[in-house]
Scaffold this active site. Sequence first.
Site, short mmCIF file in Angstrom:
data_model
loop_
_atom_site.label_atom_id
_atom_site.label_comp_id
_atom_site.label_asym_id
_atom_site.label_seq_id
_atom_site.Cartn_x
_atom_site.Cartn_y
_atom_site.Cartn_z
N GLU A 212 0.86 -1.16 0.00
CA GLU A 212 0.00 0.00 0.00
C GLU A 212 0.90 1.20 0.00
O GLU A 212 1.99 1.18 0.51
CB GLU A 212 -0.85 0.02 1.27
CG GLU A 212 -2.04 -0.86 1.15
CD GLU A 212 -2.79 -0.86 2.43
OE1 GLU A 212 -3.71 -0.07 2.57
OE2 GLU A 212 -2.43 -1.65 3.31
N ASN B 210 -3.71 5.51 -6.67
CA ASN B 210 -4.12 4.78 -5.47
C ASN B 210 -5.52 5.15 -4.98
O ASN B 210 -5.88 4.86 -3.84
CB ASN B 210 -3.10 4.99 -4.34
CG ASN B 210 -1.70 4.71 -4.79
OD1 ASN B 210 -0.90 5.62 -4.95
ND2 ASN B 210 -1.42 3.45 -5.06
N ILE C 245 -9.66 4.87 -1.09
CA ILE C 245 -8.25 5.24 -1.02
C ILE C 245 -7.43 4.05 -0.53
O ILE C 245 -7.78 3.41 0.45
CB ILE C 245 -8.04 6.40 -0.03
CG1 ILE C 245 -8.93 7.59 -0.41
CG2 ILE C 245 -6.58 6.83 0.01
CD1 ILE C 245 -9.08 8.61 0.70
N CYS C 246 -6.34 3.78 -1.22
CA CYS C 246 -5.46 2.69 -0.78
C CYS C 246 -4.25 3.31 -0.09
O CYS C 246 -3.31 3.74 -0.75
CB CYS C 246 -5.02 1.87 -1.99
SG CYS C 246 -3.93 0.52 -1.56
N LEU C 247 -4.32 3.38 1.21
CA LEU C 247 -3.23 4.00 1.97
C LEU C 247 -3.10 3.24 3.28
O LEU C 247 -4.07 3.06 3.99
CB LEU C 247 -3.58 5.48 2.23
CG LEU C 247 -2.57 6.29 3.03
CD1 LEU C 247 -1.24 6.39 2.28
CD2 LEU C 247 -3.10 7.69 3.31
#
Lengths: 354, 163
Positions: free
Chosen positions: A21, B82, B90-92
């Site tokens: 990620e 992302n 959201i890819c975080l």
Amino acid sequence: MNMGGGVDYNNSTTETHEKTEASISSEVKETVDIHSGSEKEETKETPIENTNTITEPQNVSTTAETAPVSSPSNETSDTTEGKTTANAAQEAQITSQQNWEYEQSIKKEVEKTPLVCLTEDIQKLYQEYEQGSEVYRQKIMKLAERHSKIRRCRGDGNCFYRAFGFAWFERLMDSKDNNLRQSALKSLADTIPLFKEAGYQELVYQDIYEEHIEKQMKIVANGEYDEDMLLTIFQTDEISNCIVFYLRLITAAYLKLHREEYEPFLGFEFGMDQFCSSSVEAMDQEADHIHVMALTKALKVPVEIAYMSGSDAMEQVNFHEFYPDDEGSKGTVTLKPLVLLYRPGHYDILYRRE
Amino acid sequence: MAEAVARRLLKELKDYQKEPNPDLAKLSPISDDNILVWNAVLRGESDTPYEGGHWTLRIEIPKTYPIHPPKIKFLTRICHPNISFKTGEICLDILKTAWSPAWTLQSACMAIRLLLSNPEPTSPLNCDAANLLRCGDFMGYESLVKMYTQLYAMDQQENEANS
């Protein structure tokens, strides 16, 4: 670990296996330092309980090789060049899905164990390895000479902090020594300036301190808890996790304030702030030597950890002693060291024979 | 438990109001009756293809906050490797596994803003954007992002009041 990303779109690269990620470093407020891609896969602790550790998968990896099952049709049916790349991508996708399910099933399994359990006779630990490793059995026999009981903690990545917290509170509860109790209250109160100095916002720690930490420790110090009540507290998600987080925060603050001392222990890719953000403050991230050193020193609580791994010599269990340095301080009242048992990836609490 | 969340969130709100953040045009609960759903408005960073844009985020806060992370997604459409173009997901890592109670809603929003200028194309939610970056077509990437910023994020400022 539930990630949104990981859509495979490029058949020809192996990187599609990765489920990294985007990862942002700590304290975004001030610094603008991004770290991307190298965030290590979260290694959920294996549910050691009731099974042979050796045969348990040690962690959940996302690489196709170690995936529990890879899509059988792909594996067996085709070897032709043209198909392999397409199938490789497909396989990777299936595998990440399977991995996710696998992780979920492990998580569920792990959650069957209470956050902190009742004590068990050390023989129970021995029985766990009856079908397993001889090395472990030998070591447990050795351990049993001086230790009578074990108290398990859930293998959710927080076990060190939870075991430490419980063992510490219990030790203070059992010792009827008022000096010890008062000095424990004081060490906790002393963490507030520590957080300030380390640059944490007040809203991050103040409520938790007032609502849970100070309150619980006062009850312990007043001798109002018995074992069952303490256990209930530590089995209640909210309070238990707040205690875990508070201990994490103490660890992180201590590391930040002693960064020259501890930074050399970190890998090259990590600065202390980033390390604290990703490996100390974050819940479910396992504790290592460095965390143990920091926490024991910050709270001045001595800990002994029995390290039990299958690789060492058979007859002995190595104890590592983490004693806060007593130089300078006026030989403060000493707490009997907490005793923890470490097996790869997991901590439980041990009880010495009287 | 709910009380503890509310208390913490009110503190966060006060913090933000006391010291307004120029990069965060808005950060507040969407209504007085529910403190567990917030909106935020991010300002795009200058000298990036997001310059001049305003994006609204929806923040859902679990009752177990801050032990567990808030759910944050984009309401305004955005082009970023992302972030899902369709759903705004959201890819975080800090919103999932790397979350820690030491984060706040404000710092989490700032992390998202930082993500805008620091995409991670190996874990894409928007493959088209990621592909351009992966094959090194930065010009193409920037103009694509700029186009969508123009298209969707420029009239946000006026909408902020109504959102």
